[in-house]
Design a protein around this motif. Structure first.
Motif, PDB file in Angstrom:
ATOM      1  N   GLY A 228      -5.669  -4.407 -14.122  1.00  0.00           N
ATOM      2  CA  GLY A 228      -5.855  -3.155 -14.845  1.00  0.00           C
ATOM      3  C   GLY A 228      -6.717  -2.158 -14.096  1.00  0.00           C
ATOM      4  O   GLY A 228      -6.650  -0.947 -14.370  1.00  0.00           O
ATOM      5  N   LEU A 229      -7.512  -2.643 -13.146  1.00  0.00           N
ATOM      6  CA  LEU A 229      -8.335  -1.739 -12.348  1.00  0.00           C
ATOM      7  C   LEU A 229      -7.495  -0.767 -11.537  1.00  0.00           C
ATOM      8  O   LEU A 229      -7.886   0.380 -11.315  1.00  0.00           O
ATOM      9  CB  LEU A 229      -9.238  -2.538 -11.407  1.00  0.00           C
ATOM     10  CG  LEU A 229     -10.500  -3.145 -12.022  1.00  0.00           C
ATOM     11  CD1 LEU A 229     -11.145  -4.120 -11.055  1.00  0.00           C
ATOM     12  CD2 LEU A 229     -11.479  -2.049 -12.413  1.00  0.00           C
ATOM     13  N   LEU A 230      -6.335  -1.222 -11.086  1.00  0.00           N
ATOM     14  CA  LEU A 230      -5.454  -0.341 -10.315  1.00  0.00           C
ATOM     15  C   LEU A 230      -4.996   0.832 -11.179  1.00  0.00           C
ATOM     16  O   LEU A 230      -4.982   1.987 -10.724  1.00  0.00           O
ATOM     17  CB  LEU A 230      -4.251  -1.122  -9.803  1.00  0.00           C
ATOM     18  CG  LEU A 230      -3.321  -0.398  -8.827  1.00  0.00           C
ATOM     19  CD1 LEU A 230      -4.076   0.052  -7.586  1.00  0.00           C
ATOM     20  CD2 LEU A 230      -2.158  -1.298  -8.438  1.00  0.00           C
ATOM     21  N   VAL A 231      -4.650   0.545 -12.427  1.00  0.00           N
ATOM     22  CA  VAL A 231      -4.272   1.604 -13.362  1.00  0.00           C
ATOM     23  C   VAL A 231      -5.455   2.511 -13.635  1.00  0.00           C
ATOM     24  O   VAL A 231      -5.331   3.745 -13.632  1.00  0.00           O
ATOM     25  CB  VAL A 231      -3.745   0.993 -14.688  1.00  0.00           C
ATOM     26  CG1 VAL A 231      -3.426   2.086 -15.698  1.00  0.00           C
ATOM     27  CG2 VAL A 231      -2.525   0.129 -14.427  1.00  0.00           C
ATOM     28  N   TYR A 232      -6.617   1.902 -13.852  1.00  0.00           N
ATOM     29  CA  TYR A 232      -7.815   2.695 -14.148  1.00  0.00           C
ATOM     30  C   TYR A 232      -8.154   3.647 -13.010  1.00  0.00           C
ATOM     31  O   TYR A 232      -8.411   4.830 -13.233  1.00  0.00           O
ATOM     32  CB  TYR A 232      -9.003   1.772 -14.430  1.00  0.00           C
ATOM     33  CG  TYR A 232     -10.308   2.520 -14.435  1.00  0.00           C
ATOM     34  CD1 TYR A 232     -10.646   3.335 -15.509  1.00  0.00           C
ATOM     35  CD2 TYR A 232     -11.192   2.446 -13.353  1.00  0.00           C
ATOM     36  CE1 TYR A 232     -11.833   4.059 -15.515  1.00  0.00           C
ATOM     37  CE2 TYR A 232     -12.375   3.168 -13.348  1.00  0.00           C
ATOM     38  CZ  TYR A 232     -12.686   3.964 -14.430  1.00  0.00           C
ATOM     39  OH  TYR A 232     -13.845   4.695 -14.422  1.00  0.00           O
ATOM     40  N   VAL A 233      -8.179   3.141 -11.777  1.00  0.00           N
ATOM     41  CA  VAL A 233      -8.549   3.972 -10.622  1.00  0.00           C
ATOM     42  C   VAL A 233      -7.577   5.135 -10.473  1.00  0.00           C
ATOM     43  O   VAL A 233      -7.979   6.291 -10.252  1.00  0.00           O
ATOM     44  CB  VAL A 233      -8.586   3.121  -9.335  1.00  0.00           C
ATOM     45  CG1 VAL A 233      -8.665   4.020  -8.093  1.00  0.00           C
ATOM     46  CG2 VAL A 233      -9.774   2.176  -9.363  1.00  0.00           C
ATOM     47  N   ALA A 234      -6.264   4.871 -10.624  1.00  0.00           N
ATOM     48  CA  ALA A 234      -5.254   5.919 -10.466  1.00  0.00           C
ATOM     49  C   ALA A 234      -5.395   6.989 -11.546  1.00  0.00           C
ATOM     50  O   ALA A 234      -5.413   8.191 -11.260  1.00  0.00           O
ATOM     51  CB  ALA A 234      -3.855   5.307 -10.502  1.00  0.00           C
ATOM     52  N   VAL A 235      -5.519   6.560 -12.805  1.00  0.00           N
ATOM     53  CA  VAL A 235      -5.606   7.513 -13.916  1.00  0.00           C
ATOM     54  C   VAL A 235      -6.920   8.296 -13.843  1.00  0.00           C
ATOM     55  O   VAL A 235      -6.937   9.526 -13.999  1.00  0.00           O
ATOM     56  CB  VAL A 235      -5.485   6.785 -15.270  1.00  0.00           C
ATOM     57  CG1 VAL A 235      -5.740   7.751 -16.424  1.00  0.00           C
ATOM     58  CG2 VAL A 235      -4.109   6.147 -15.407  1.00  0.00           C
TER      59      VAL A 235
ATOM     60  N   ARG B  33     -13.011  -2.686  -7.753  1.00  0.00           N
ATOM     61  CA  ARG B  33     -12.824  -1.238  -7.938  1.00  0.00           C
ATOM     62  C   ARG B  33     -13.220  -0.469  -6.678  1.00  0.00           C
ATOM     63  O   ARG B  33     -12.493   0.432  -6.233  1.00  0.00           O
ATOM     64  CB  ARG B  33     -13.669  -0.751  -9.124  1.00  0.00           C
ATOM     65  CG  ARG B  33     -13.668   0.770  -9.304  1.00  0.00           C
ATOM     66  CD  ARG B  33     -14.487   1.182 -10.505  1.00  0.00           C
ATOM     67  NE  ARG B  33     -15.866   0.783 -10.406  1.00  0.00           N
ATOM     68  CZ  ARG B  33     -16.828   1.479  -9.799  1.00  0.00           C
ATOM     69  NH1 ARG B  33     -16.529   2.631  -9.201  1.00  0.00           N
ATOM     70  NH2 ARG B  33     -18.071   1.047  -9.768  1.00  0.00           N
ATOM     71  N   ILE B  34     -14.361  -0.822  -6.111  1.00  0.00           N
ATOM     72  CA  ILE B  34     -14.820  -0.131  -4.894  1.00  0.00           C
ATOM     73  C   ILE B  34     -13.838  -0.344  -3.750  1.00  0.00           C
ATOM     74  O   ILE B  34     -13.499   0.586  -3.010  1.00  0.00           O
ATOM     75  CB  ILE B  34     -16.230  -0.618  -4.516  1.00  0.00           C
ATOM     76  CG1 ILE B  34     -17.248  -0.149  -5.556  1.00  0.00           C
ATOM     77  CG2 ILE B  34     -16.626  -0.105  -3.135  1.00  0.00           C
ATOM     78  CD1 ILE B  34     -18.617  -0.750  -5.380  1.00  0.00           C
ATOM     79  N   ILE B  35     -13.365  -1.583  -3.599  1.00  0.00           N
ATOM     80  CA  ILE B  35     -12.405  -1.874  -2.526  1.00  0.00           C
ATOM     81  C   ILE B  35     -11.132  -1.056  -2.717  1.00  0.00           C
ATOM     82  O   ILE B  35     -10.593  -0.483  -1.756  1.00  0.00           O
ATOM     83  CB  ILE B  35     -12.088  -3.382  -2.487  1.00  0.00           C
ATOM     84  CG1 ILE B  35     -13.324  -4.163  -2.022  1.00  0.00           C
ATOM     85  CG2 ILE B  35     -10.905  -3.668  -1.565  1.00  0.00           C
ATOM     86  CD1 ILE B  35     -13.178  -5.662  -2.119  1.00  0.00           C
ATOM     87  N   LEU B  36     -10.647  -0.966  -3.954  1.00  0.00           N
ATOM     88  CA  LEU B  36      -9.443  -0.174  -4.228  1.00  0.00           C
ATOM     89  C   LEU B  36      -9.655   1.296  -3.873  1.00  0.00           C
ATOM     90  O   LEU B  36      -8.794   1.926  -3.248  1.00  0.00           O
ATOM     91  CB  LEU B  36      -9.050  -0.313  -5.703  1.00  0.00           C
ATOM     92  CG  LEU B  36      -8.439  -1.644  -6.136  1.00  0.00           C
ATOM     93  CD1 LEU B  36      -8.247  -1.671  -7.647  1.00  0.00           C
ATOM     94  CD2 LEU B  36      -7.108  -1.882  -5.434  1.00  0.00           C
ATOM     95  N   VAL B  37     -10.808   1.839  -4.277  1.00  0.00           N
ATOM     96  CA  VAL B  37     -11.082   3.251  -4.007  1.00  0.00           C
ATOM     97  C   VAL B  37     -11.193   3.498  -2.508  1.00  0.00           C
ATOM     98  O   VAL B  37     -10.606   4.448  -1.971  1.00  0.00           O
ATOM     99  CB  VAL B  37     -12.376   3.696  -4.731  1.00  0.00           C
ATOM    100  CG1 VAL B  37     -12.807   5.083  -4.256  1.00  0.00           C
ATOM    101  CG2 VAL B  37     -12.166   3.717  -6.239  1.00  0.00           C
ATOM    102  N   VAL B  38     -11.947   2.635  -1.817  1.00  0.00           N
ATOM    103  CA  VAL B  38     -12.174   2.835  -0.383  1.00  0.00           C
ATOM    104  C   VAL B  38     -10.876   2.707   0.414  1.00  0.00           C
ATOM    105  O   VAL B  38     -10.648   3.436   1.381  1.00  0.00           O
ATOM    106  CB  VAL B  38     -13.232   1.828   0.130  1.00  0.00           C
ATOM    107  CG1 VAL B  38     -13.315   1.857   1.646  1.00  0.00           C
ATOM    108  CG2 VAL B  38     -14.588   2.145  -0.486  1.00  0.00           C
ATOM    109  N   ILE B  39      -9.994   1.796   0.000  1.00  0.00           N
ATOM    110  CA  ILE B  39      -8.735   1.590   0.730  1.00  0.00           C
ATOM    111  C   ILE B  39      -7.689   2.629   0.350  1.00  0.00           C
ATOM    112  O   ILE B  39      -7.016   3.217   1.213  1.00  0.00           O
ATOM    113  CB  ILE B  39      -8.196   0.169   0.479  1.00  0.00           C
ATOM    114  CG1 ILE B  39      -9.114  -0.872   1.131  1.00  0.00           C
ATOM    115  CG2 ILE B  39      -6.773   0.023   1.029  1.00  0.00           C
ATOM    116  CD1 ILE B  39      -8.718  -2.297   0.844  1.00  0.00           C
ATOM    117  N   LEU B  40      -7.534   2.868  -0.960  1.00  0.00           N
ATOM    118  CA  LEU B  40      -6.422   3.695  -1.426  1.00  0.00           C
ATOM    119  C   LEU B  40      -6.708   5.193  -1.361  1.00  0.00           C
ATOM    120  O   LEU B  40      -5.786   5.984  -1.127  1.00  0.00           O
ATOM    121  CB  LEU B  40      -6.050   3.304  -2.863  1.00  0.00           C
ATOM    122  CG  LEU B  40      -5.547   1.874  -3.063  1.00  0.00           C
ATOM    123  CD1 LEU B  40      -5.221   1.634  -4.527  1.00  0.00           C
ATOM    124  CD2 LEU B  40      -4.313   1.610  -2.205  1.00  0.00           C
ATOM    125  N   ALA B  41      -7.960   5.606  -1.582  1.00  0.00           N
ATOM    126  CA  ALA B  41      -8.258   7.039  -1.652  1.00  0.00           C
ATOM    127  C   ALA B  41      -7.910   7.774  -0.360  1.00  0.00           C
ATOM    128  O   ALA B  41      -7.233   8.809  -0.398  1.00  0.00           O
ATOM    129  CB  ALA B  41      -9.727   7.259  -2.023  1.00  0.00           C
TER     130      ALA B  41
END
Length: 383
Positions: free
Chosen positions: A108-115, A351-359
């Motif tokens: 669900g973090l992937l959805v949260y970060v995107a939204v 969450r941090i890893i997702l933001v740092v990689i995907l942003a």
């Protein structure tokens, strides 16, 4: 230290000496004095996460008033490592049997970060009227240092990005513990309001446990930084601490007085970020950051409620796990509110890893598309 400064051992000694000379000892003494006073006062008032919040409030007020408060990065780094060790001690062997329950909430973090990123970007572009690059990197729900560096490199206003992230973290850390006191089931009177709630007494920790816990910080922080792990100063010691606790080598935790001191330093470091900035700029940006914080917290609660409905996981822990505050800060809030700090810390790391990689990747795609559309528009105009 820049790459040019690294090299043979003789070249490193002047850098350590110059660091000592660069420390503003009066500013440090003022920051720690105010931070300690604020922490003790808030602790007496039974405010959750009292030492960090009290320190943060007092030093922020001093910085905005123009007082010369400062906290060296190296001191903050050592205190963050202590907090990482403490958080790692919450990973007990019983935790291993529950990891399967976290799969959906982690997804669900992937959805949260995107939204959260899309809604935050829209708010900053339409309401705050920031430029596209500054809006994008200021809207990201995490990765403070990485977003400031990347945003500046991509042409954004790095000071505005940094100020928005700093204010958002400050507001989330202030608002969430206060709001939780009004939730059903949160009984402030039933809690232990002593240093024992933070950790054992100084003399209660055996020497062997002292050595094991210290090794987690001494080894974990530099190794994680060398490997480029996001938030390595906290994550490295936390992972090593989690490993020795999960293996049963120790059940020891950092003493309460040490944890309180670490919280004071981390809170003071947050407040000192506002030193040297014009009060008018801080207040203008604070209005924007307040709106952004409200937007992101609304997304947080909505996604947390959906995951709670789907999994049955504790809603309070999910809100803390998704809240757009710093990893160290929100993990400490979880510990203070007697939530599950291991659950919260794990989700914030992801969450941090997702933001740092995907942003950065998403920004490059967005930027290329925008450039292509502009080129096509210019071509039509010429035609």
């Amino acid at each position: 230290m820049s790459p040019r400064d690294t090299g043979s051992a003789p070249a490193q000694q002047p850098s350590r000496t110059s660091w000592r000379r660069r420390v503003d000892w009066r500013g440090l003494a003022l920051a720690l004095g105010l931070g300690t006073a604020g922490g003790v006062l808030f602790f007496k008032l039974h405010v959750p996460l009292a030492f960090m919040i009290g320190s943060m409030v007092f030093t922020t007020a001093a910085a905005m008033a123009g007082l010369p408060v400062s906290v060296p990065k190296k001191l903050r780094a050592s205190m963050v490592a202590i907090l990482g060790i403490m958080l790692g001690s919450s990973f007990t062997p019983e935790l291993l049997g529950r990891l399967g329950e976290w799969q959906l909430s982690l997804a669900g973090l992937l959805v949260y970060v995107a939204v959260a990123a899309l809604v935050g970007l829209a708010y900053l572009r339409l309401v705050a009227r920031y430029d596209p690059v500054t809006s994008y990197f200021a809207a990201m729900p995490g990765g403070f240092n990485e977003m400031v560096l990347m945003g500046g490199a991509m042409g954004g206003d790095d000071r505005t990005i940094a100020l928005n992230h700093s204010l958002r973290i400050l507001m989330v850390v202030l608002l969430v513990p206060i709001a939780f006191q009004h939730l059903p089931g949160f009984e402030t009177q039933a809690r232990d309001w002593s240093l024992n709630s933070l950790g054992p007494a100084l003399g209660a920790l055996p020497p062997a446990d002292w050595l094991l816990l210290a090794a987690c910080g001494v080894i974990g922080a530099p190794v994680a930084q060398r490997l480029g792990i996001p938030a390595g100063l906290l994550v490295g010691p936390m992972l090593l601490s989690a490993a020795i606790h999960l293996s049963g080598l120790t059940a020891g935790k950092p003493p309460g007085l040490v944890v309180a001191s670490a919280q004071v330093v981390v809170g003071a470091a947050i407040g000192c970020r506002f030193a040297g900035l014009a009060l008018g700029r801080i207040l203008r940006t604070a209005l924007v950051a307040a709106g952004l914080t409200l937007v992101l917290l609304t997304v947080t609660v909505a996604v947390a409620f959906l995951v709670h409905t789907a999994t049955g996981l504790d809603l309070a822990a999910l809100i803390l796990a998704y809240a757009p505050g710093g990893l160290a800060e929100m993990s400490l809030v979880a510990l203070s509110l007697q939530a599950d700090p291991a659950f919260v810390a794990t989700h914030h790391i992801v969450r941090i890893i997702l933001v740092v990689i995907l942003a950065p990747a998403a920004f490059r795609l967005w930027h290329r598309r925008a450039q292509r559309l502009k080129a096509e528009a210019r071509g039509r105009d010429k035609g």
